[in-house]
Design a protein around this motif. Structure first.
Motif, mmCIF file in Angstrom:
data_model
loop_
_atom_site.group_PDB
_atom_site.id
_atom_site.type_symbol
_atom_site.label_atom_id
_atom_site.label_comp_id
_atom_site.label_asym_id
_atom_site.label_seq_id
_atom_site.Cartn_x
_atom_site.Cartn_y
_atom_site.Cartn_z
ATOM 1 N N ASN A 10 0.931 -1.233 0.088
ATOM 2 C CA ASN A 10 0.134 0.109 0.092
ATOM 3 C C ASN A 10 1.042 1.242 -0.141
ATOM 4 O O ASN A 10 0.378 2.309 -0.496
ATOM 5 N N ASN A 22 -5.929 -3.721 3.364
ATOM 6 C CA ASN A 22 -5.821 -3.481 4.735
ATOM 7 C C ASN A 22 -5.750 -4.898 5.275
ATOM 8 O O ASN A 22 -5.529 -5.403 6.322
ATOM 9 N N ASP A 23 -5.847 -5.863 4.366
ATOM 10 C CA ASP A 23 -5.699 -7.466 4.377
ATOM 11 C C ASP A 23 -4.466 -7.522 4.971
ATOM 12 O O ASP A 23 -3.576 -7.646 4.050
ATOM 13 N N ASP A 27 -8.673 -5.900 -0.419
ATOM 14 C CA ASP A 27 -8.770 -5.061 0.591
ATOM 15 C C ASP A 27 -7.408 -4.789 1.045
ATOM 16 O O ASP A 27 -6.593 -5.655 1.296
#
Length: 304
Positions: free
Chosen positions: A183, A213-214, A211
């Motif tokens: 990210n 944030n996984d 996602d």
């Protein structure tokens, strides 16, 4: 010593245009893969290297050995390439150097690549490969996991999944400039090897519709308690250096036995050029020695 030793300034001048061509976000990934496989012949394996093409966890893989090997311990190697490029062929020489230093077979997994197979395909393949090694007779604590760049991030994600799903702790993690959080947008535009447009393209391709944030995608975001002894290598001038220093700090805060080597004057995953450059060969030997020591018979560790 490498069979041919290039001075670092000469090596940097020679490699700069090569990496600018290979890590080019304007080239289709299929073209990048072909060019990298073709260029990997310049990365010579040590004399006596033996390669067996096998299946591991339902995927193609290479079992790389050099001389007599232990039948009780092994290394699972996960190659780098931004989750979009790279193969056992591109990392065969590095695997051979590690096989020589560890005295073990190094299993290089040809995991599925993005964008055709986004997250969690690569992690699922790595998990299946580790579980097959266990099913074949290797104790989890006699399997070391190692990888570079994206493969280093994948190695970290695999260790977290093995801890959480199976209560397995590998012998060790050997991480070369691990990409622990795709990210993150790097502050620098490029280093000798990696550039920002290419890395962002790879991150998006690997994420797909997932996602960010996984923690399987970005394992640096996860809880790091209970992980095995970990060795991280990074050069101070590469784009991932700051991320590596944060990973090391977080590992140590979690109580993980952690070693960190910061080189100067090398480049991102210079270990791939260990056959040509003595400083790269030296740090590759250090990684191999760390893995060899970790794979010696030891009492079973718990995940507590």
């Amino acid at each position: 010593m490498p069979e041919v030793t290039l001075p670092l300034p000469v090596a940097r001048i020679a490699l700069n245009p090569v990496f600018r061509l290979l890590m080019n976000h304007r080239l289709p990934f299929t073209v990048q893969r072909a060019l990298m496989n073709w260029g990997s012949v310049a990365q010579r394996s040590p004399r006596g290297t033996h390669v067996d093409r096998i299946r591991l966890g339902g995927r193609p893989a290479e079992r790389v050995t050099l001389g007599p090997v232990s039948d009780a311990a092994t290394v699972l190697y996960l190659h780098g390439g931004g989750y979009t490029v790279g193969s056992p062929a591109t990392h065969r020489a590095l695997a051979a150097f590690l096989a020589r230093e560890t005295g073990c077979a190094v299993q290089v997994l040809d995991y599925r690549l993005a964008p055709e197979h986004p997250y969690p395909a690569a992690l699922d393949d790595a998990e299946a490969a580790f579980l097959e090694l266990v099913a074949s007779g290797f104790e989890p604590e006699r399997i070391a996991v190692s990888g570079d760049s994206a493969g280093g991030g994948l190695s970290l994600a695999l260790a977290e999944r093995l801890r959480d799903r199976h209560a397995f702790v590998p012998a060790a993690l050997g991480l070369i400039a691990p990409w622990g959080d795709p990210n993150e947008v790097p502050s620098r535009s490029r280093d000798l090897v990696i550039n920002r447009p290419w890395s962002r393209q790879c991150a998006a391709a690997y994420l797909g519709g997932g996602d960010g944030n996984d923690s399987g995608y970005a394992p640096l975001l996860d809880d790091l308690h209970g992980l095995p002894p970990t060795y991280v290598q990074a050069d101070v001038d590469e784009m991932l250096h700051d991320q590596c220093t944060r990973l090391v700090a977080k590992l140590r805060a979690a109580g993980v036995d952690t070693r960190f080597t910061e080189t100067e004057g090398l480049w991102h995953v210079s270990q791939l050029q260990a056959s040509l450059i003595e400083p790269a060969a030296a740090i590759t030997r250090e990684l191999g020695e760390f893995l060899r020591q970790a794979l010696r018979p030891a009492q079973t560790r718990s995940t507590g």
